[in-house]
Design an enzyme around this catalytic site. Structure first.
Site, PDB file in Angstrom:
ATOM      1  N   VAL A 202     -25.212 -35.418   8.655  1.00 26.68           N
ATOM      2  CA  VAL A 202     -25.532 -35.575   7.236  1.00 26.68           C
ATOM      3  C   VAL A 202     -26.817 -36.379   7.098  1.00 26.68           C
ATOM      4  O   VAL A 202     -27.024 -37.372   7.799  1.00 26.68           O
ATOM      5  CB  VAL A 202     -24.380 -36.305   6.493  1.00 26.68           C
ATOM      6  CG1 VAL A 202     -24.726 -36.509   5.026  1.00 26.68           C
ATOM      7  CG2 VAL A 202     -23.074 -35.535   6.624  1.00 26.68           C
ATOM      8  N   LYS A 203     -27.671 -35.886   6.201  1.00 27.13           N
ATOM      9  CA  LYS A 203     -28.901 -36.630   5.896  1.00 27.13           C
ATOM     10  C   LYS A 203     -28.691 -37.329   4.556  1.00 27.13           C
ATOM     11  O   LYS A 203     -28.308 -36.690   3.570  1.00 27.13           O
ATOM     12  CB  LYS A 203     -30.058 -35.641   5.803  1.00 27.13           C
ATOM     13  CG  LYS A 203     -31.340 -36.209   5.218  1.00 27.13           C
ATOM     14  CD  LYS A 203     -32.456 -35.211   5.359  1.00 27.13           C
ATOM     15  CE  LYS A 203     -33.672 -35.626   4.566  1.00 27.13           C
ATOM     16  NZ  LYS A 203     -34.838 -34.804   4.875  1.00 27.13           N
TER      17      LYS A 203
END
Ligand code: 5RP
Length: 291
Positions: A202-203
């Site tokens: 996840v960014k």
């Protein structure tokens, strides 16, 4: 309908107890298939467990962004210094030399431009094309709390299903509407939803208060998004704080390619990420390299 979490108990994140990673060096990835792990190991350096991704996909919704007007001139020289490139298939095929062996994280969503409601995205890439381009991962926005929240979540879950079929990981990007509060509570919610529904990493954005609770409560690796251009030392401090508080790397764009010296900046960020260099030392390094 289940109750919302109204417990008065204080939440326990055990921020100082890292999650065990049996079977693979990356958090939450031990049960993935060989091909998936191999692609993740191209993006994340197995020695440090971290990555410096260079994000240059801004044009997919905002056109020729400052610093990305001529990717052939401004960005191609930077490619050797990144661990992975995050970009659109259009820029990959038109501008990135195919002899480059840099891992590719290909933008897989799109639709609205900056002139419209940004959360109204669709999947904008066939899995077959990701395979053809030898992508190491696919990236997609998830707009938790946004107008088209459900659509963006379903875009992500469909992409995850396609990725699982062929062994290509999915990076969910937590996109925040202008009107929304960017705090740890919001990012815990957004990152956890992405991971629960299948994202492989996840960014998300850094927040000074409680970022360690965002990383601790997300069972897959988190990479820090850069955001708008800030002072060099502040960007180095932000990257360092994110890493020291549990991020597995960064995916930065403007703070690198809009820097007065992008090569010096990406090298300084690399030292912070992979070697735990302090922000002050990395700033010295930036200034030396700039000379
Ligand atoms: C768009 C993205 C971009 O890749 C990314 O956030 C841009 O990088 P930066 O903010 O560091 O310029 O995911 O939502």
């Amino acid at each position: 309908m289940p109750d919302v979490d109204t417990s008065k108990e204080e939440k326990k994140f055990y921020e100082d107890v890292p999650m065990k990673t049996p079977g693979f060096f990356l958090k939450g990835s031990g049960s993935l298939d060989w091909g998936m792990k191999n692609r993740l190991a191209r993006i994340f350096n197995p020695r440090s467990g971290r990555t410096v991704m260079l994000a240059i996909d801004h044009g997919y919704f905002q056109g020729p962004t400052t610093g990305l007007e001529r990717i052939d001139l401004n960005i191609v020289p930077l490619v050797p210094y990144a661990d992975a490139l995050m970009l659109t298939r259009g820029i990959l095929r038109t501008t990135i030399p195919p002899a480059s062996t840099k891992p590719i994280v290909v933008r897989a969503s799109g639709g609205p431009s900056i002139l419209k409601e940004l959360s109204n995205e669709e999947i904008a890439l066939d899995i077959e094309d990701a395979i053809r381009m030898n992508a190491s991962a696919m990236a997609i926005q998830v707009f938790i709390g946004g107008e088209f929240e459900t659509r963006s979540v379903h875009n992500m879950t469909r992409l995850v299903d396609m990725g699982l079929r062929y062994g290509i990981p999915v990076m969910a990007v937590t996109a925040v509407g202008k009107e929304m509060v960017r705090d740890a509570k919001y990012f815990r919610l957004a990152c956890r939803i992405c991971a629960e529904l299948g994202a492989h990493f996840v960014k998300t954005y850094y927040v000074p208060e409680g970022f360690e609770t965002v990383t601790a409560s997300c069972p897959v690796p988190i990479v820090m998004a850069g955001g708008k251009k800030i002072e060099v030392l502040d960007a180095l401090k932000m990257a360092s704080n994110a890493i020291q508080r549990g991020a597995s790397g960064v995916d930065m764009g403007r703070n690198i390619f809009q820097s007065e010296n992008p090569v010096a900046m990406i090298k300084a960020i690399g030292a912070v990420v992979h070697k735990n260099l302090s922000p002050d030392k990395a700033y010295e390094m930036f200034n030396d390299l700039k000379k």
